[in-house]
Scaffold this motif. Structure first.
Motif, mmCIF file in Angstrom:
data_model
loop_
_atom_site.group_PDB
_atom_site.id
_atom_site.type_symbol
_atom_site.label_atom_id
_atom_site.label_comp_id
_atom_site.label_asym_id
_atom_site.label_seq_id
_atom_site.Cartn_x
_atom_site.Cartn_y
_atom_site.Cartn_z
ATOM 1 N N ALA A 31 0.816 -1.213 0.000
ATOM 2 C CA ALA A 31 0.000 0.000 0.000
ATOM 3 C C ALA A 31 0.851 1.264 0.000
ATOM 4 N N VAL A 32 2.056 1.171 0.572
ATOM 5 C CA VAL A 32 2.911 2.352 0.700
ATOM 6 C C VAL A 32 3.714 2.626 -0.566
ATOM 7 N N LEU A 33 4.297 1.596 -1.165
ATOM 8 C CA LEU A 33 5.232 1.808 -2.276
ATOM 9 C C LEU A 33 4.640 2.608 -3.427
ATOM 10 N N PRO A 34 3.384 2.376 -3.847
ATOM 11 C CA PRO A 34 2.849 3.181 -4.952
ATOM 12 C C PRO A 34 2.674 4.657 -4.606
ATOM 13 N N ARG A 35 2.735 4.993 -3.330
ATOM 14 C CA ARG A 35 2.564 6.379 -2.906
ATOM 15 C C ARG A 35 3.893 7.134 -2.823
ATOM 16 N N LEU A 36 4.989 6.462 -3.173
ATOM 17 C CA LEU A 36 6.309 7.088 -3.153
ATOM 18 C C LEU A 36 6.692 7.514 -4.566
ATOM 19 N N PRO A 37 7.583 8.507 -4.697
ATOM 20 C CA PRO A 37 8.127 8.820 -6.028
ATOM 21 C C PRO A 37 8.779 7.567 -6.617
ATOM 22 N N PRO A 38 8.718 7.386 -7.934
ATOM 23 C CA PRO A 38 9.178 6.127 -8.539
ATOM 24 C C PRO A 38 10.597 5.724 -8.148
ATOM 25 N N ALA A 39 11.534 6.671 -8.158
ATOM 26 C CA ALA A 39 12.918 6.311 -7.824
ATOM 27 C C ALA A 39 13.030 5.841 -6.381
ATOM 28 N N LEU A 40 12.341 6.529 -5.475
ATOM 29 C CA LEU A 40 12.390 6.124 -4.071
ATOM 30 C C LEU A 40 11.670 4.797 -3.878
ATOM 31 N N ALA A 41 10.558 4.607 -4.563
ATOM 32 C CA ALA A 41 9.835 3.333 -4.445
ATOM 33 C C ALA A 41 10.707 2.165 -4.889
ATOM 34 N N ALA A 42 11.445 2.347 -5.993
ATOM 35 C CA ALA A 42 12.321 1.274 -6.468
ATOM 36 C C ALA A 42 13.418 0.989 -5.462
ATOM 37 N N ARG A 43 13.977 2.040 -4.897
ATOM 38 C CA ARG A 43 15.043 1.847 -3.904
ATOM 39 C C ARG A 43 14.513 1.117 -2.676
ATOM 40 N N ILE A 44 13.373 1.552 -2.151
ATOM 41 C CA ILE A 44 12.826 0.927 -0.950
ATOM 42 C C ILE A 44 12.419 -0.515 -1.235
ATOM 43 N N ALA A 45 11.852 -0.777 -2.397
ATOM 44 C CA ALA A 45 11.482 -2.148 -2.741
ATOM 45 C C ALA A 45 12.705 -3.055 -2.741
ATOM 46 N N GLY A 46 13.819 -2.560 -3.262
ATOM 47 C CA GLY A 46 15.047 -3.343 -3.243
ATOM 48 C C GLY A 46 15.546 -3.602 -1.838
ATOM 49 N N GLU A 47 15.442 -2.584 -0.981
ATOM 50 C CA GLU A 47 15.876 -2.753 0.415
ATOM 51 C C GLU A 47 15.005 -3.796 1.122
ATOM 52 N N LEU A 48 13.708 -3.730 0.884
ATOM 53 C CA LEU A 48 12.806 -4.679 1.539
ATOM 54 C C LEU A 48 13.075 -6.100 1.065
ATOM 55 N N ALA A 49 13.313 -6.272 -0.233
ATOM 56 C CA ALA A 49 13.603 -7.608 -0.746
ATOM 57 C C ALA A 49 14.875 -8.158 -0.127
ATOM 58 N N ALA A 50 15.918 -7.332 -0.034
ATOM 59 C CA ALA A 50 17.180 -7.786 0.548
ATOM 60 C C ALA A 50 16.996 -8.174 2.010
ATOM 61 N N LYS A 51 16.276 -7.353 2.756
ATOM 62 C CA LYS A 51 16.069 -7.654 4.176
ATOM 63 C C LYS A 51 15.283 -8.957 4.347
ATOM 64 N N ARG A 52 14.237 -9.140 3.550
ATOM 65 C CA ARG A 52 13.459 -10.371 3.680
ATOM 66 C C ARG A 52 14.279 -11.597 3.287
ATOM 67 N N GLU A 53 15.137 -11.446 2.275
ATOM 68 C CA GLU A 53 15.995 -12.562 1.881
ATOM 69 C C GLU A 53 16.926 -12.953 3.018
ATOM 70 N N LEU A 54 17.501 -11.967 3.694
ATOM 71 C CA LEU A 54 18.402 -12.272 4.806
ATOM 72 C C LEU A 54 17.643 -12.851 5.986
ATOM 73 N N TRP A 55 16.449 -12.386 6.230
ATOM 74 C CA TRP A 55 15.649 -12.965 7.309
ATOM 75 C C TRP A 55 15.342 -14.436 7.038
ATOM 76 N N ARG A 56 15.102 -14.786 5.804
ATOM 77 C CA ARG A 56 14.823 -16.189 5.470
ATOM 78 C C ARG A 56 16.025 -17.081 5.770
ATOM 79 N N LEU A 57 17.207 -16.492 5.781
ATOM 80 C CA LEU A 57 18.427 -17.256 6.053
ATOM 81 C C LEU A 57 18.779 -17.313 7.531
ATOM 82 N N THR A 58 18.227 -16.397 8.294
ATOM 83 C CA THR A 58 18.684 -16.207 9.667
ATOM 84 C C THR A 58 17.674 -16.782 10.648
#
Length: 254
Positions: A70-97
Motif C-alpha cells: 500500500a505504501v510503495l505506490p505512494r512514493l516517487p518512482p525512484a524512491l519506491a524502487a530503492r525501498i522495494a530493493g531494500e525490503l527484498a534484501a532484508k526479507r531474503e536475509l531474514w529467510r536465512l537467519t
C-alpha cells in the motif's frame, strides 16, 4: 528536529509514505553535511536519529507485506524502487537467519568510515575485488563490526570467517581485526572468481542464492549512490527474537 529513538511508526499508508519521503530526504541532507565535514569518526546525532527512524520505517514495511504494497505506490518512482530493493534484501536475509535465542550480545563501535573505506580500497587494489562488494559483505555479516558475536556455526570476526577458511585465506592476520578480515575476504572472493564472477564468488562465501542477491543489492547501491555507504554505516543492529525485532545498538538503549 530529528525523531527520538522510539518515535512512533505510522500504520496508515499515506502517513507512512510521507514519513519515508521526509526521513530519506533528511538522511540524504545529513549525510551530505557529514561528508562535507570530512566524515569524522562518529556521525552527528541528528544523522544517527534520522537514519534510525528511516531504518525502523523500512523494517516495519519488511515485516508487513500488505502495508508495503500500500505504501510503495505512494512514493516517487525512484524512491519506491530503492525501498522495494531494500525490503527484498532484508526479507531474503531474514529467510536465512534463524530466530535468535541468545541472552547476551557482544557489540562495539565500527571503525571510522574513512578508515573502513581505506581498507576496502587497499583490498581492491591488491585483489581486484570491487570495494562496494567488500563493504556490502561487511555490512551484512556484522554491521561493519558493530555485532561481534560468533555465528551459530562458529564464524568469527567482522567478515564472519570459519576458522579453517581463515587459516587458508587470512594471510596470517587477526580474524577479529577489521583490516585483516577485509583483506582476507578480498583474497577469498578473488580466489573464487571476483571481480569477473562476483555472484559465483559470493556463493562460495555463503551457499545461498538469497545471500548472493541481498549482498549484490547492497553492493550495487553503494556503487551507484555516493551516500549509501554512509547511510548503511549509520544503521543500527536489530536481531530477530521470539518476541520480535530487538535493537541492540544505537541511542536510547539502557
Amino acid at each position: 528536529m530529528a525523531p527520538p529513538p522510539s518515535a512512533p511508526i505510522p500504520r496508515d499508508p499515506v502517513k507512512l509514505a510521507t514519513a519515508l519521503r521526509t526521513t530519506t530526504g533528511a538522511v540524504a541532507h545529513d549525510v551530505d553535511g557529514w561528508r562535507r565535514a570530512g566524515a569524522p569518526a562518529a556521525p552527528p546525532s541528528t544523522l544517527t536519529l534520522d537514519a534510525l527512524y528511516e531504518q525502523r520505517l523500512e523494517l516495519a514495511l519488511a515485516e508487513n507485506v500488505p502495508l508495503a504494497r500500500a505504501v510503495l505506490p505512494r512514493l516517487p518512482p525512484a524512491l519506491a524502487a530503492r525501498i522495494a530493493g531494500e525490503l527484498a534484501a532484508k526479507r531474503e536475509l531474514w529467510r536465512l537467519t534463524p530466530v535468535s535465542h541468545r541472552r547476551h550480545y557482544t557489540t562495539g563501535p565500527a571503525a571510522p568510515p574513512l578508515v573502513l573505506l581505506g581498507y576496502y580500497r587497499a583490498a581492491e587494489r591488491r585483489f581486484g575485488v570491487p570495494w562496494p562488494l567488500l563493504a556490502a559483505v561487511n555490512f551484512v555479516e556484522s554491521a561493519f563490526n558493530k555485532l561481534r558475536n560468533d555465528s551459530v556455526t562458529g564464524a568469527q570476526g567482522p567478515m564472519q570467517f570459519m576458522p579453517a577458511t581463515w587459516r587458508a585465506y587470512g594471510l596470517g592476520g587477526d580474524i577479529h581485526a577489521p583490516r585483516d578480515a577485509i583483506m582476507a575476504a578480498a583474497n577469498y572472493l578473488h580466489a573464487n572468481g571476483s571481480p569477473g564472477e562476483n555472484a559465483r564468488a559470493l556463493r562460495r562465501y555463503n551457499p545461498s542464492a538469497l545471500y548472493v542477491e541481498a549482498v549484490l543489492h547492497y553492493a550495487n547501491r553503494i556503487a551507484s549512490d555516493p551516500r549509501a555507504f554512509y547511510e548503511y554505516y549509520c544503521w543500527q543492529v536489530f536481531v530477530r527474537t521470539a518476541a520480535g525485532l530487538r535493537r541492540i545498538t544505537g541511542p536510547g538503549l539502557r
